[in-house]
Design a protein around this motif. Structure first.
Motif, PDB file in Angstrom:
ATOM      1  N   LEU A  94     -41.200  19.865  22.143  1.00 32.28           N
ATOM      2  CA  LEU A  94     -41.778  19.063  23.227  1.00 32.28           C
ATOM      3  C   LEU A  94     -41.035  19.280  24.543  1.00 32.28           C
ATOM      4  CD1 LEU A  94     -42.464  15.705  21.347  1.00 32.28           C
ATOM      5  CD2 LEU A  94     -44.075  17.568  21.843  1.00 32.28           C
ATOM      6  N   ALA A  95     -39.715  19.450  24.461  1.00 34.91           N
ATOM      7  CA  ALA A  95     -38.900  19.644  25.662  1.00 34.91           C
ATOM      8  C   ALA A  95     -38.950  21.085  26.169  1.00 34.91           C
ATOM      9  CB  ALA A  95     -37.455  19.243  25.378  1.00 34.91           C
ATOM     10  N   ASP A  96     -39.579  21.979  25.409  1.00 35.03           N
ATOM     11  CA  ASP A  96     -39.694  23.396  25.758  1.00 35.03           C
ATOM     12  C   ASP A  96     -38.335  24.092  25.762  1.00 35.03           C
ATOM     13  OD1 ASP A  96     -41.155  25.676  26.221  1.00 35.03           O
ATOM     14  OD2 ASP A  96     -41.355  25.358  28.373  1.00 35.03           O
ATOM     15  N   TRP A  97     -37.497  23.739  24.794  1.00 33.55           N
ATOM     16  CA  TRP A  97     -36.196  24.377  24.603  1.00 33.55           C
ATOM     17  C   TRP A  97     -36.362  25.445  23.526  1.00 33.55           C
ATOM     18  CZ3 TRP A  97     -33.596  18.984  23.884  1.00 33.55           C
ATOM     19  CH2 TRP A  97     -33.518  18.342  25.114  1.00 33.55           C
ATOM     20  N   ALA A  98     -36.920  26.579  23.893  1.00 32.13           N
ATOM     21  CA  ALA A  98     -37.366  27.590  22.933  1.00 32.13           C
ATOM     22  C   ALA A  98     -36.242  28.137  22.060  1.00 32.13           C
ATOM     23  CB  ALA A  98     -38.065  28.729  23.674  1.00 32.13           C
ATOM     24  N   ILE A  99     -35.116  28.509  22.644  1.00 31.97           N
ATOM     25  CA  ILE A  99     -34.033  29.111  21.855  1.00 31.97           C
ATOM     26  C   ILE A  99     -33.451  28.089  20.891  1.00 31.97           C
ATOM     27  CG2 ILE A  99     -31.721  30.131  21.973  1.00 31.97           C
ATOM     28  CD1 ILE A  99     -32.623  31.438  24.623  1.00 31.97           C
ATOM     29  N   LEU A 100     -33.182  26.891  21.381  1.00 26.35           N
ATOM     30  CA  LEU A 100     -32.652  25.838  20.510  1.00 26.35           C
ATOM     31  C   LEU A 100     -33.657  25.491  19.420  1.00 26.35           C
ATOM     32  CD1 LEU A 100     -30.325  23.943  19.894  1.00 26.35           C
ATOM     33  CD2 LEU A 100     -31.292  22.321  21.542  1.00 26.35           C
ATOM     34  N   ARG A 101     -34.936  25.465  19.760  1.00 30.66           N
ATOM     35  CA  ARG A 101     -35.983  25.192  18.774  1.00 30.66           C
ATOM     36  C   ARG A 101     -35.941  26.219  17.653  1.00 30.66           C
ATOM     37  NH1 ARG A 101     -40.839  26.799  21.257  1.00 30.66           N
ATOM     38  NH2 ARG A 101     -40.756  28.638  19.974  1.00 30.66           N
ATOM     39  N   SER A 102     -35.802  27.478  17.998  1.00 26.45           N
ATOM     40  CA  SER A 102     -35.747  28.534  16.983  1.00 26.45           C
ATOM     41  C   SER A 102     -34.511  28.395  16.109  1.00 26.45           C
ATOM     42  CB  SER A 102     -35.754  29.915  17.649  1.00 26.45           C
ATOM     43  OG  SER A 102     -36.992  30.127  18.289  1.00 26.45           O
ATOM     44  N   LEU A 103     -33.387  28.040  16.700  1.00 23.18           N
ATOM     45  CA  LEU A 103     -32.168  27.832  15.915  1.00 23.18           C
ATOM     46  C   LEU A 103     -32.334  26.675  14.936  1.00 23.18           C
ATOM     47  CD1 LEU A 103     -29.431  28.337  18.665  1.00 23.18           C
ATOM     48  CD2 LEU A 103     -30.014  29.907  16.787  1.00 23.18           C
ATOM     49  N   VAL A 104     -32.929  25.605  15.405  1.00 18.84           N
ATOM     50  CA  VAL A 104     -33.165  24.443  14.533  1.00 18.84           C
ATOM     51  C   VAL A 104     -34.146  24.809  13.428  1.00 18.84           C
ATOM     52  CG1 VAL A 104     -34.100  22.087  14.464  1.00 18.84           C
ATOM     53  CG2 VAL A 104     -32.583  22.764  16.325  1.00 18.84           C
ATOM     54  N   TRP A 105     -35.136  25.630  13.727  1.00 14.05           N
ATOM     55  CA  TRP A 105     -36.089  26.087  12.711  1.00 14.05           C
ATOM     56  C   TRP A 105     -35.357  26.849  11.612  1.00 14.05           C
ATOM     57  CZ3 TRP A 105     -37.547  30.789  10.719  1.00 14.05           C
ATOM     58  CH2 TRP A 105     -38.699  30.799   9.931  1.00 14.05           C
ATOM     59  N   PHE A 106     -34.440  27.747  12.006  1.00 17.84           N
ATOM     60  CA  PHE A 106     -33.663  28.506  11.022  1.00 17.84           C
ATOM     61  C   PHE A 106     -32.795  27.589  10.164  1.00 17.84           C
ATOM     62  CE2 PHE A 106     -34.586  32.326  13.595  1.00 17.84           C
ATOM     63  CZ  PHE A 106     -35.006  33.162  12.572  1.00 17.84           C
TER      64      PHE A 106
END
Length: 127
Positions: free
Chosen positions: A101-113
């Motif tokens: 939602l915040a558009d934090w793409a890199i952090l989002r991908s890390l959290v996904w991993f």
């Protein structure tokens, strides 16, 4: 019921939280009820990201549910370990949604991993 099994229910409900945000943010009303999927395809910005988070949540929930059930059935892992992994997974999903939602793409991908690593962990502790 164990905490881990309750976490499956929470994971099942999280996509609906996301779509609620998408519809509210996108100005969804009864006028769009004839073609709700068409409406969702027309979203932009936060609404579009919330919709994408919903889709991702639907994709990962079956893997999480299967992992929890396998860990329970295998009987080799301590229940407290299964419960902790489940709560950590739900926490990772909430963080994933926030990052989306915040558009934090890199952090989002890390959290996904991290979330995927937690799913794998259920199988590792069940050996």
């Amino acid at each position: 019921m164990t905490v881990a099994l309750w976490c499956i229910l929470i994971a099942i409900c999280l996509p609906y939280l996301c779509i609620g945000i998408a519809k509210v943010r996108g100005g969804y009303g009864l006028r769009h009820n004839h073609d709700p999927r068409g409406f969702l395809d027309s979203l932009e910005g936060l609404g579009k990201r919330a919709y994408a988070a919903q889709l991702n949540s639907f994709e990962v929930t079956p893997a999480f549910a299967a992992a929890v059930i396998v860990a329970h059935l295998a009987g080799n892992a301590e229940l407290v370990t299964i419960n902790v992994l489940s709560v950590l997974f739900i926490t990772s999903r909430l963080l994933f949604i926030i990052c989306y939602l915040a558009d934090w793409a890199i952090l989002r991908s890390l959290v996904w991993f991290v979330g995927m690593g937690l799913i794998i962990s259920f199988f590792v502790v069940s050996v």
